[in-house]
Design a protein around this motif. Structure first.
Motif, PDB file in Angstrom:
ATOM      1  N   MET A   1       0.856  -1.193   0.000  1.00  0.00           N
ATOM      2  CA  MET A   1       0.000   0.000   0.000  1.00  0.00           C
ATOM      3  C   MET A   1       0.890   1.239   0.000  1.00  0.00           C
ATOM      4  SD  MET A   1      -2.874   1.199   2.806  1.00  0.00           S
ATOM      5  CE  MET A   1      -3.893  -0.232   2.523  1.00  0.00           C
ATOM      6  N   CYS A   2       0.637   2.197  -0.876  1.00  0.00           N
ATOM      7  CA  CYS A   2       1.480   3.373  -0.980  1.00  0.00           C
ATOM      8  C   CYS A   2       1.212   4.306   0.196  1.00  0.00           C
ATOM      9  CB  CYS A   2       1.239   4.080  -2.303  1.00  0.00           C
ATOM     10  SG  CYS A   2      -0.335   4.930  -2.412  1.00  0.00           S
ATOM     11  N   THR A   3       2.100   5.275   0.387  1.00  0.00           N
ATOM     12  CA  THR A   3       2.008   6.166   1.543  1.00  0.00           C
ATOM     13  C   THR A   3       0.755   7.029   1.499  1.00  0.00           C
ATOM     14  OG1 THR A   3       3.378   7.779   0.352  1.00  0.00           O
ATOM     15  CG2 THR A   3       4.502   6.230   1.820  1.00  0.00           C
ATOM     16  N   GLY A   4       0.302   7.421   0.320  1.00  0.00           N
ATOM     17  CA  GLY A   4      -0.893   8.250   0.212  1.00  0.00           C
ATOM     18  C   GLY A   4      -2.147   7.510   0.636  1.00  0.00           C
ATOM     19  N   ASP A 186       5.142  10.074  -2.715  1.00  0.00           N
ATOM     20  CA  ASP A 186       3.952   9.237  -2.858  1.00  0.00           C
ATOM     21  C   ASP A 186       4.185   8.272  -4.004  1.00  0.00           C
ATOM     22  OD1 ASP A 186       1.497   8.146  -2.829  1.00  0.00           O
ATOM     23  OD2 ASP A 186       0.375  10.016  -2.944  1.00  0.00           O
ATOM     24  N   CYS A 187       3.951   6.976  -3.773  1.00  0.00           N
ATOM     25  CA  CYS A 187       4.267   5.965  -4.784  1.00  0.00           C
ATOM     26  C   CYS A 187       3.206   5.859  -5.871  1.00  0.00           C
ATOM     27  CB  CYS A 187       4.444   4.606  -4.122  1.00  0.00           C
ATOM     28  SG  CYS A 187       2.960   4.012  -3.288  1.00  0.00           S
ATOM     29  N   ARG A 188       2.126   6.645  -5.761  1.00  0.00           N
ATOM     30  CA  ARG A 188       1.099   6.580  -6.802  1.00  0.00           C
ATOM     31  C   ARG A 188       1.625   7.177  -8.094  1.00  0.00           C
ATOM     32  NH1 ARG A 188      -3.729   9.331  -3.597  1.00  0.00           N
ATOM     33  NH2 ARG A 188      -1.965  10.593  -2.977  1.00  0.00           N
ATOM     34  N   LYS A 189       1.434   6.490  -9.185  1.00  0.00           N
ATOM     35  CA  LYS A 189       1.947   6.939 -10.470  1.00  0.00           C
ATOM     36  C   LYS A 189       0.927   7.810 -11.175  1.00  0.00           C
ATOM     37  CE  LYS A 189       4.741   2.785 -11.113  1.00  0.00           C
ATOM     38  NZ  LYS A 189       5.024   1.638 -12.010  1.00  0.00           N
ATOM     39  N   LYS A 190       1.426   8.671 -12.056  1.00  0.00           N
ATOM     40  CA  LYS A 190       0.537   9.487 -12.870  1.00  0.00           C
ATOM     41  C   LYS A 190      -0.208   8.617 -13.863  1.00  0.00           C
ATOM     42  CE  LYS A 190       3.385  13.658 -12.731  1.00  0.00           C
ATOM     43  NZ  LYS A 190       4.095  14.653 -13.546  1.00  0.00           N
TER      44      LYS A 190
END
Length: 231
Positions: A1-4, A186-190
């Protein structure tokens, strides 16, 4: 799970737990649901551990964690949202103090028991029982007034102990998670295709006609294959 995503989950959980602590502390102010016993409340109720510590001091870190889980002021992607993550680090530390305060006050109130009228004297009849009265319900009859004050305090202080313990754990988790978010982002990608910089697969496979050609116009001789030029 990413930090965001982790920040949003922890933040929403902290907000819910803080509201539970506030409501539980407010109910402690009215033993047996009656307001005429307000002058005979125990010290641990007046310390407002659930309202101040587990409530307001945890509500702010919860809101900060939810905001840190969204799109921050630094943009999205691996380098984004560090500003709000850094703010969440300090808020989570503040929340740890609030949850610890609520846990300490509620645990002490649960151990010493309520202030009640016993044999016509207002005192703490279970103060020296080291919490043994919790298992011996026959001793609860020592409290004559307010009615049902022992079960009232035991239920609500137990709820505060459980909620503040979860708050302490979640604030610690968010403290570590936000610190990782500060250094790693944040590990979420664009989302692919939003920037408009790359060509799609269909465009790459289509022949490269000039922009001034109109629909239905035959191709110019320069675009024809060499064997068509010889005919």
């Amino acid at each position: 799970m990413c930090t965001g995503k982790c920040s949003r989950f922890v933040g929403l959980s902290l907000i819910l737990l803080s509201l539970i602590c506030i409501v539980a502390n407010a109910i402690l102010l009215v033993p047996n649901g009656e307001t005429n016993w307000t002058s005979h409340l125990s010290l641990h109720v007046w310390l407002m551990g659930g309202f101040i510590g587990g409530g307001l001091m945890v509500l702010c870190p919860g809101i900060s964690a939810v905001r840190a889980g969204g799109k921050g002021c630094c943009g999205a992607g691996c380098c984004g949202n560090r500003c709000r993550m850094l703010r969440s680090v300090f808020c989570s530390g503040f929340g740890v103090l609030g949850a610890a305060y609520c846990l300490g006050v509620s645990g002490a109130g649960l151990r010493s028991g309520p202030l009640c009228s016993s044999n016509g004297d207002w005192r703490y009849p279970f103060n020296n029982s080291t919490g043994n009265y919790l298992l011996d319900h026959d001793l609860w009859s020592l409290c004559e007034k307010p009615p049902n004050v022992v079960s009232w305090n035991v239920t609500l202080f137990s709820l505060l102990v459980g909620a503040s313990f979860l708050e302490l754990v979640l604030c610690g988790v968010q403290l570590v998670n936000a610190a990782i978010g500060v250094f790693c982002g944040d590990c979420r990608k664009k989302e692919v295709g939003q920037s408009g910089g790359g060509a799609t697969l269909t465009e790459a496979l289509l022949p490269n006609h000039s922009s001034d050609s109109l629909p239905g116009t035959p191709p110019s001789p320069s675009t024809l294959a060499p064997w068509n030029k010889l005919s």
